[in-house]
Design an enzyme around this catalytic site. Structure first.
Site, PDB file in Angstrom:
ATOM      1  N   THR A  34      37.674  36.022  35.464  1.00  0.00           N
ATOM      2  CA  THR A  34      38.265  37.051  36.286  1.00  0.00           C
ATOM      3  C   THR A  34      39.764  37.502  36.096  1.00  0.00           C
ATOM      4  O   THR A  34      40.193  38.716  35.975  1.00  0.00           O
ATOM      5  CB  THR A  34      38.099  36.841  37.629  1.00  0.00           C
ATOM      6  OG1 THR A  34      36.607  36.844  38.103  1.00  0.00           O
ATOM      7  CG2 THR A  34      38.895  37.760  38.772  1.00  0.00           C
ATOM      8  N   TYR A  69      33.791  43.751  39.647  1.00  0.00           N
ATOM      9  CA  TYR A  69      34.447  44.199  38.490  1.00  0.00           C
ATOM     10  C   TYR A  69      33.737  43.394  37.313  1.00  0.00           C
ATOM     11  O   TYR A  69      32.672  42.674  37.417  1.00  0.00           O
ATOM     12  CB  TYR A  69      35.910  43.498  38.650  1.00  0.00           C
ATOM     13  CG  TYR A  69      36.000  42.116  39.034  1.00  0.00           C
ATOM     14  CD1 TYR A  69      35.963  41.628  40.165  1.00  0.00           C
ATOM     15  CD2 TYR A  69      35.619  41.256  37.794  1.00  0.00           C
ATOM     16  CE1 TYR A  69      35.729  40.315  40.484  1.00  0.00           C
ATOM     17  CE2 TYR A  69      35.667  39.838  38.169  1.00  0.00           C
ATOM     18  CZ  TYR A  69      35.598  39.520  39.563  1.00  0.00           C
ATOM     19  OH  TYR A  69      35.494  37.906  39.841  1.00  0.00           O
ATOM     20  N   LYS A 125      35.550  24.502  43.646  1.00  0.00           N
ATOM     21  CA  LYS A 125      35.421  26.090  44.088  1.00  0.00           C
ATOM     22  C   LYS A 125      34.879  25.995  45.529  1.00  0.00           C
ATOM     23  O   LYS A 125      33.441  25.622  45.418  1.00  0.00           O
ATOM     24  CB  LYS A 125      34.921  27.025  43.320  1.00  0.00           C
ATOM     25  CG  LYS A 125      34.925  28.309  43.788  1.00  0.00           C
ATOM     26  CD  LYS A 125      34.474  29.203  42.602  1.00  0.00           C
ATOM     27  CE  LYS A 125      34.535  30.895  43.132  1.00  0.00           C
ATOM     28  NZ  LYS A 125      33.888  31.711  41.892  1.00  0.00           N
TER      29      LYS A 125
HETATM   30  N1  DAS Z   1      32.082  35.212  36.907  1.00  0.00           N
HETATM   31  C1  DAS Z   1      33.341  34.301  37.107  1.00  0.00           C
HETATM   32  C2  DAS Z   1      33.669  33.451  35.933  1.00  0.00           C
HETATM   33  O1  DAS Z   1      33.966  33.597  34.901  1.00  0.00           O
HETATM   34  C3  DAS Z   1      34.451  35.243  37.332  1.00  0.00           C
HETATM   35  C4  DAS Z   1      35.669  34.644  37.952  1.00  0.00           C
HETATM   36  O2  DAS Z   1      35.659  34.240  39.253  1.00  0.00           O
HETATM   37  O3  DAS Z   1      36.387  34.057  37.113  1.00  0.00           O
HETATM   38  O4  DAS Z   1      33.819  32.338  36.391  1.00  0.00           O
END
Ligand code: DAS
Length: 346
Positions: free
Chosen positions: A30, A44, A183
């Site tokens: 992200t 996104y 997380k």
């Molecule tokens: N899909 C998630 C990843 O690439 C996006 C994020 O939160 O960074 O780990």
């Protein structure tokens, strides 16, 4: 090449004052994401913005360090594989040996960030700061968190007081241990927590430390990626009410060297599954009891007679981190007592 690189850094350093040299290894996620509008904080595409654009979009980085970027991957981190971990680790290991590199930042998706951070914590022999960083919102969103997370990561990676603390994670102004952090929320910016608390905070370019890791890591680790050809095959099976034996049997047939049992409670194992795990142990598969419960740690010989069954407990490691440690440890030993020592120490 290193000589040329040194010359480049020297010129840059002379031009910009004696600032630390930090290499940013970009992998996607992200923090490199882009949404259709500023209102898209959770919808996104991840892994779109290249590292050069990421760095160019944050001129404040030049105030804290001489920064160079490398695009190692451009993927969402849920798609990471053991091969990605090994390739990234090998690049980090080469760079930390260079005298002209003071610290490393890895930009990474948040989904498996905690696994990569723990892996590097186990296998990179260095005291130099290595900081893994992501973001919960793409840079195109209102109140995006990536820019400050990245500035904080470069600040910490260039800090002498961050040396010898293991791999670190800077998210939401906090400095977390790469071993402990996980997380805990999937759509908020204060997503990364440790049940043992952060190591400190980074605020306006300064690090404030409140504790240090006590588990073995990096320079004190017995593991070294330079001596590893691959990770051992280790899988996870989560347990729950009504869990059937199928997933356990399937993994046994797939040649795993260890199976992480992600049990409820204190790593509890359903009565009907105990003989299944005993059979797997009898076939040479290491059984490692972890817990799906967010906090606490699995007590040896409490829910199950681990000594009698020759099983290992994962201590406070959640299944996804227990898999990383087992996959690294099994490249050096298949002895249950040694594995249990390793799970106590790392
Ligand atoms: N899909 C998630 C990843 O690439 C996006 C994020 O939160 O960074 O780990």
């Amino acid at each position: 090449m290193a000589g040329l690189a040194l010359a480049a850094w020297t010129v840059l350093a002379a031009a910009q004052g004696a600032k630390p040299n930090v290499v940013v290894l970009a992998t996607g996620g992200t923090i490199a994401g882009a949404g259709a509008s500023a209102a898209n904080s959770a919808t996104y595409a991840a892994a779109k913005v290249p590292v050069d654009k990421l760095l160019a979009g944050l001129p404040e980085l030049g105030n804290v360090a001489n920064v160079k970027g490398e695009q190692v991957f451009q993927i969402a981190s849920e798609s990471f594989t053991n091969d990605n971990l090994m390739k990234l680790g090998r690049r980090v290991s080469v760079l930390v040996k260079q005298p002209d590199v003071d610290g490393i930042v890895v930009t990474h998706g948040t989904d498996t960030l905690e696994e990569t951070a723990y892996f590097l914590n186990l296998v990179i022999r260095t005291d130099k700061p290595i900081v893994v960083v992501g973001s919960m919102r793409p840079g195109t969103a209102l109140s995006a968190d990536g820019a400050l997370n990245l500035l904080n990561a470069v600040t910490v990676a260039g800090s002498k007081d961050a040396m010898g603390k293991g791999v670190l994670v800077t998210m939401n102004d906090e400095i977390q241990s790469g071993r402990d952090v996980t997380k805990t929320v999937n759509i908020k910016t204060d997503a990364f927590k440790s049940q043992w608390g952060p190591l400190g905070m980074v605020v306006e370019g300064r690090n404030y430390w409140f504790r240090a890791p006590v588990k073995r890591h990096t320079a004190q680790s017995e593991f070294n990626i330079d001596e590893m050809s691959d990770l051992a095959p280790v899988e996870i099976v989560y347990s729950y009410g009504n869990v059937p034996r199928t997933s356990f049997d399937a993994n046994g047939k797939n040649g795993v060297k260890a199976l992480i049992h992600g049990g409820p409670g204190n790593g509890s194992v359903a009565d009907r599954i105990v003989p299944v795990l005993q059979d797997l142990r009898g076939q040479g598969v290491q059984i490692i009891r972890s817990s799906r419960v967010p906090d606490g740690f699995v007590l040896r010989n409490a829910e199950q007679p681990d000594d009698k069954y020759d099983w290992v407990v994962a201590h406070d490691l959640k299944p996804q981190k227990a898999r990383i440690l087992a996959a690294v440890a099994l490249t050096r030993t298949n002895d249950t007592k040694e594995l249990q020592r390793i799970f106590w120490q790392y």
